[in-house]
Design a protein around this motif. Structure first.
Motif, short mmCIF file in Angstrom:
data_model
loop_
_atom_site.label_atom_id
_atom_site.label_comp_id
_atom_site.label_asym_id
_atom_site.label_seq_id
_atom_site.Cartn_x
_atom_site.Cartn_y
_atom_site.Cartn_z
N GLY B 76 0.78 -1.23 0.00
CA GLY B 76 0.00 0.00 0.00
C GLY B 76 0.80 1.27 0.00
N SER B 77 2.12 1.15 -0.21
CA SER B 77 2.94 2.36 -0.15
C SER B 77 3.18 2.99 -1.53
CB SER B 77 4.28 2.06 0.49
OG SER B 77 4.97 1.08 -0.25
N PHE B 78 2.83 2.27 -2.60
CA PHE B 78 3.06 2.82 -3.94
C PHE B 78 1.97 3.82 -4.32
CE2 PHE B 78 6.44 0.07 -4.66
CZ PHE B 78 7.02 0.37 -5.87
N GLY B 79 2.22 4.55 -5.37
CA GLY B 79 1.22 5.47 -5.90
C GLY B 79 0.87 6.57 -4.92
N GLY B 80 1.87 7.08 -4.21
CA GLY B 80 1.61 8.17 -3.26
C GLY B 80 0.83 7.68 -2.06
N GLY B 81 1.34 6.61 -1.44
CA GLY B 81 0.66 6.08 -0.25
C GLY B 81 -0.52 5.21 -0.61
N GLY B 82 -0.39 4.46 -1.71
CA GLY B 82 -1.46 3.53 -2.06
C GLY B 82 -2.52 4.19 -2.91
N GLY B 83 -2.10 5.05 -3.80
CA GLY B 83 -3.04 5.76 -4.65
C GLY B 83 -3.59 4.90 -5.77
N ASP B 84 -3.82 5.47 -6.92
CA ASP B 84 -4.48 4.78 -8.02
C ASP B 84 -3.70 3.56 -8.49
OD1 ASP B 84 -6.76 6.22 -8.29
OD2 ASP B 84 -5.91 7.67 -9.67
N GLY B 85 -4.18 2.40 -8.15
CA GLY B 85 -3.59 1.18 -8.70
C GLY B 85 -4.35 0.74 -9.93
N GLY B 86 -5.57 1.27 -10.07
CA GLY B 86 -6.37 0.92 -11.24
C GLY B 86 -5.99 1.78 -12.42
N GLU B 87 -6.40 1.33 -13.60
CA GLU B 87 -6.11 2.10 -14.81
C GLU B 87 -7.22 1.89 -15.83
OE1 GLU B 87 -2.56 0.80 -16.75
OE2 GLU B 87 -2.84 -1.22 -16.06
#
Lengths: 395, 87
Positions: B76-87
């Motif tokens: 949960g640390s990626f994408g600015g603290g668990g941001g948008d993982g979807g696309e």
């Protein structure tokens, strides 16, 4: 096919919120859900899109075999540590639910732009919000959209092979959490018991060697809207691999106690989706099927003879890092800087353009079968997280 | 007809309203050796920094946290603290 403008429903914000779409308006006040326009298709055009989706899925399956047979994972910047788990998952076929092929379609040619196979979003918009829009505005028209029914049917199939509860997890973004909640809704309707957990709340129990929820209960099945490439680069990445074959032994699943190599924890989507969500897939597809009518020339080692092309980072997301080159000139993004993961260079596709908008057609698959479509529109040539969602219908 | 016959939702509307209501436990930011770090190390995603839940320590940076075999915050640390993982 054509783009038509129309008056939005007077209370459209309330109506879309009622079915869960809370992120209908962008930060600058422009609508993300844009029902001031819609795309109209003929039944024959939808037939073509559906057939193309099924054909591309077959090509992707064949490409997956080649990637593994020829050990191409390293070309895709996929960590070596994950290779055995990807191979095992590909062969043992653990549950996979969904994916979205992004297509260029100008009424003549259909071309694959990319395959969002691991963490596609825009699902609620495609499955639910545009369905209710159609019911309100054009009740006699049809829509390429059986997503909701197919999702419930797929979860029903999986019921005998999953532990209970099934956990649904995402990072912190509102859009991802709503998408996961919608997916969870369809699982509940299939009769499954479900729980929500944030990715950062997932625990690792070092004594029991398993992932646990906030009550420290063992998690056996999880649907995660969180990319595998992120997970593997985080502190729990190695732990996740340890729950998968070949590290994790043969397990029994379901009331019939089927013995399968799926691992001690079922991860949906499975780890092999790293092969398809990686844009190197586009180059592999072209190499294996040169000149195929649904594919664009695509290469990993540079643009070769292409004077007009798109350079995409292999692990890029939502249009990030993309550069568009037209007749040798950069017209969007930038070619400056290098990305450690590498790029794919893909020929420019003929796109649907109308009213100053460029449209990309997201064709959904549920359980490997075509299931519906969602359309994103952008003012420029790159689709990103501010591109609006526009509904469709067909006659 | 290629569209779903009915699209009922049983869960989503209430979930959409309650997404911010997450449970919390006492959390400690630690390094790879379970020694306390300042909370900012986990917030900025410093190498090896992660949360453990439960357990106890002296409360000072450098103290060892004991009593919990469960660590959290490893995703949960990626994408600015668990941001948008979807696309």
């Amino acid at each position: 096919m054509r783009r038509l403008t129309t008056n939005p429903r007077a209370d459209w914000q309330k109506r879309v919120e009622k079915v869960g779409l809370t992120y209908h308006t962008l930060a600058d006040g422009t609508p993300y859900w844009d029902e001031s326009a819609y795309w109209e298709f003929s039944s024959a055009e939808i037939d073509r899109l559906e057939a193309a989706t099924a054909e591309l899925q077959m090509l992707a399956l064949a490409a997956g075999d080649v990637i593994l047979d020829q050990d191409r994972l390293s070309q895709m910047s996929i960590p070596k540590a994950a290779a055995a788990a990807i191979r095992a998952a590909w062969n043992s076929e653990p549950p996979a639910i969904y994916g979205r092929l992004d297509l260029a379609y100008d009424g003549n040619s259909i071309k694959l732009l990319e395959y969002n196979a691991d963490t596609p979003t825009g699902l609620l918009e495609a499955a639910v919000v545009q369905w209710y829009w159609l019911k309100d505005c054009f009740p006699k028209s049809d829509q390429f959209n059986s997503l909701h029914e197919k999702l419930i049917a797929k979860w029903k199939d999986l019921k005998e092979y999953t532990t209970s509860p099934v956990y649904f997890a995402a990072g912190s973004s509102e859009e991802d959490n709503i998408t996961v909640s919608y997916m969870r809704d369809t699982a509940e309707q299939a009769g499954m018991h479900t729980r929500h957990i944030s990715m950062h709340q997932i625990g690792w129990d070092s004594k029991r060697r398993c992932f646990v929820d906030l009550d420290n209960k063992v998690m056996g099945t999880i649907f995660k809207l969180y990319p595998w490439e992120w997970m593997l680069n985080e502190p729990f990445g190695q732990n996740a691999l340890s729950t998968l074959p070949p590290d994790s032994p043969l397990q029994e699943y379901g009331p019939r106690k089927d013995r399968r190599m799926w691992g001690s924890m079922l991860w949906i989507e499975p780890i092999w989706k790293m092969m398809w969500s990686n844009k190197a897939l586009l180059a592999t597809l072209w190499e294996l099927n040169p000149g195929h009518e649904l594919l664009l020339p695509a290469y990993l080692d540079g643009p070769r003879n292409l004077s007009s092309y798109v350079r995409k980072p292999l692990l890029g997301r939502e249009g990030g890092g993309i550069a568009v080159v037209q007749e040798g000139k950069v017209v969007a993004g930038s070619l400056d800087g290098e990305n450690a993961q590498g790029y794919v260079y893909q020929a420019l596709a003929p796109m649907a353009k109308a009213d100053g908008k460029t449209a990309v057609f997201g064709s959904w698959l549920i359980d490997g079968e075509p299931a519906g479509m969602g359309i994103r529109e952008s003012s420029g040539p790159i689709t990103n997280n501010t591109s609006s969602f526009v509904p469709h219908l067909f006659h | 007809m290629r569209k779903s016959r009915e699209v009922h939702l049983v869960l989503l509307a209430s979930v959409a309203l309650s997404l911010t209501a997450c449970r919390d436990e006492q959390q400690n930011c630690v390094d790879a050796n379970n020694r306390l770090l300042p909370p900012s190390a986990c917030q900025t995603g410093s190498s090896g920094a992660h949360y453990v839940y439960g357990g106890s320590s002296g409360g000072n940076v450098g103290d060892t946290v004991v009593g919990s075999s469960v660590t959290r915050g490893g995703f949960g640390s990626f994408g600015g603290g668990g941001g948008d993982g979807g696309e």
